[in-house]
Design a protein around this motif. Structure first.
Motif: not given
Lengths: 317, 317
Positions: A221, A226-227, A230-234, A238
């Motif tokens: 992440v 970019r990753a 993505g991590g923020l959205l997940l 999680l």
């Protein structure tokens, strides 16, 4: 739940702040680092873990929780709360945090060497735990081995397999045979039985690999912008997951086979893990885990019989 | 790398399509499901795994790769490629795919019961593997136990600990003591030694828990639209990770201790895993893994001595 806390009172009070429901008993002697925990638990009557076990033996408390040293907790429990009638060996039984399919693994460290009849008792003890604490009506009980086939395993495992296979299970659940360690996290059984050395290795391998995989995800992440996005959205999805497989959240292992209940959290747990351990103890007491474990063993005829009278020395001829 | 493939020729040719560099030998007899693999490997001379092992023994090939049944591969290897001079027991040694810190674990299933001197040989065999295949100059060698302290473990582990501690390691690396199973995935050692039962349980527990954690992450990603969007952004970063911890990518285990090299992939591997297993075999041959393993054991004085002459039967008095 009311908590009585044995340890260095001044330090404990400072750490607790104004927490309510906790009675502190000054017991500054620790045997957590003793090289021979059994000897220390026998000779150091004032050690905090010994005093806690004695309070439980005397009926002043319903269960003890001890995370300083597994060896010291075991010895203090054995010498004070005493082994249950007909029990070969106490065992450490842990509800492994597998989301959706918690699995009870035992023994995870009380006995590095056992005999087949010990594993048979562990099976019934684990089944009682799965019923009382996890609410599983007919637990599927398995032996941990290096293959599913009944010819697989050490002589100990093969003998235990034959002994478990040959028993009537009725209300205790059912024996489903051997499982491989891959299956611990696959919901293949509700109770998995092993000697304390193998069970300890299996538990720690699962915990280590789960944590290592989460660390790798965290690293991935952070590897690019970019990753990171993505991590923020997940994050929210999680967060629950991390809690579900967190060993601290599970609270540690039950010490079964004594006349009173014990719980052994990891020594490295934070206050969150100790709180979970106290909750685990409370659930075990409320469900009468000790009484129901004993009843399950008795009903199955799996209690050790009292030593029979020695054979007559009168010659028959 | 040239490949000779033993099995049912018509099926294999159909599956291979026009793949080049593969010579198919018709050997339709399989003993992968034989209940007694040792007996089957002895009596079924035409079984594909026996023919492959014989081809290696005869010098027609440099290594054999057999994933049908570990027991059959072991037996076929022992009866044909033969045990190396001075070797107590062959062992299965696997480079566990831990990103950044691959760790060699052995034995992962060849010997469910061993003696301390077997574990000593496994230590040197694993160290040679770590050097030759993973390029680790001075491997840190550890024993798998239920605690780091040298008093922890079964009698077997404690005796092996004392034997390993007492040896001169010099160029072979160094003995760093016991590790717990949590440490397998933490880079605490380069080579971790265990009996084949415990090593098998540890390996499968690590593989199972890693895969289960990845599955949970996948589930979390699919749990909401927001999480799905996050997963899309993370896809590239996570793809590499999945490959890094994929057991198939590692190719399986080396069979060490025979006069020729064997590789044992999981029976459930796809063609991707079998290709990795063939690559593993090729790396072992190119690095002369068998020769260097033997040299390491010889240099350390860890080879089994030839049985000494029987004591003279002439009475001395």
């Amino acid at each position: 739940v009311r908590v009585r806390l044995f340890g260095p009172a001044a330090q404990l009070r400072a750490a607790l702040g104004g927490a309510s429901g906790v009675e502190v008993v000054d017991a500054p002697v620790s045997i957590a680092k003793a090289p021979d925990p059994a000897a220390a638990a026998r000779s150091q009557k004032d050690a905090s873990v010994v005093r806690a076990a004695r309070a439980v033996a005397d009926g002043e408390a319903d269960a003890f929780v001890a995370g300083g040293s597994t060896g010291a907790a075991l010895a203090a429990g054995l010498f004070n709360a005493k082994r249950g009638r007909g029990i070969h060996r106490p065992a450490l039984a842990i509800p492994v945090p597998v989301p959706g399919a918690p699995v009870t693994l035992l023994d995870v460290g009380a006995n590095v060497e056992v005999r087949p009849e010990h594993l048979v008792q562990f099976a019934y003890m684990g089944a009682a735990l799965a019923k009382v604490v996890l609410g599983i009506e007919a637990p599927r009980i398995a032996l941990l081995s290096n293959g599913e086939e009944e010819v697989k395993g050490t002589p100990l495992v093969r003998e235990a397999h034959a002994a478990l296979r040959g028993r009537a299970w009725a209300g205790a659940g059912s024996f489903v045979g051997n499982v491989e360690a891959t299956q611990i996290t696959q919901g293949a059984a509700d109770v998995i039985v092993a000697d304390g050395f193998t069970g300890n290795v299996a538990l720690k391998a699962v915990e280590g690999a789960s944590q290592a995989t989460l660390e790798l995800i965290r690293g991935a992440v952070m590897s690019s912008l970019r990753a990171k996005a993505g991590g923020l959205l997940l994050r929210r999805a999680l967060r629950g997951l991390k809690d579900e497989i967190d060993p601290e959240g599970a609270g540690g292992a039950y010490l079964l086979g004594l006349r009173r209940l014990g719980v052994v959290p990891h020594g490295r747990f934070s206050r969150h893990g100790y709180a979970a351990a106290i909750g685990l103890a409370a659930r075990g007491v409320e469900g009468d885990l000790i009484g129901r474990t004993h009843a399950a063993l008795e009903e199955a005829g799996a209690l050790r019989r009292a030593p029979s009278a020695p054979p007559s020395s009168v010659p028959t001829s």
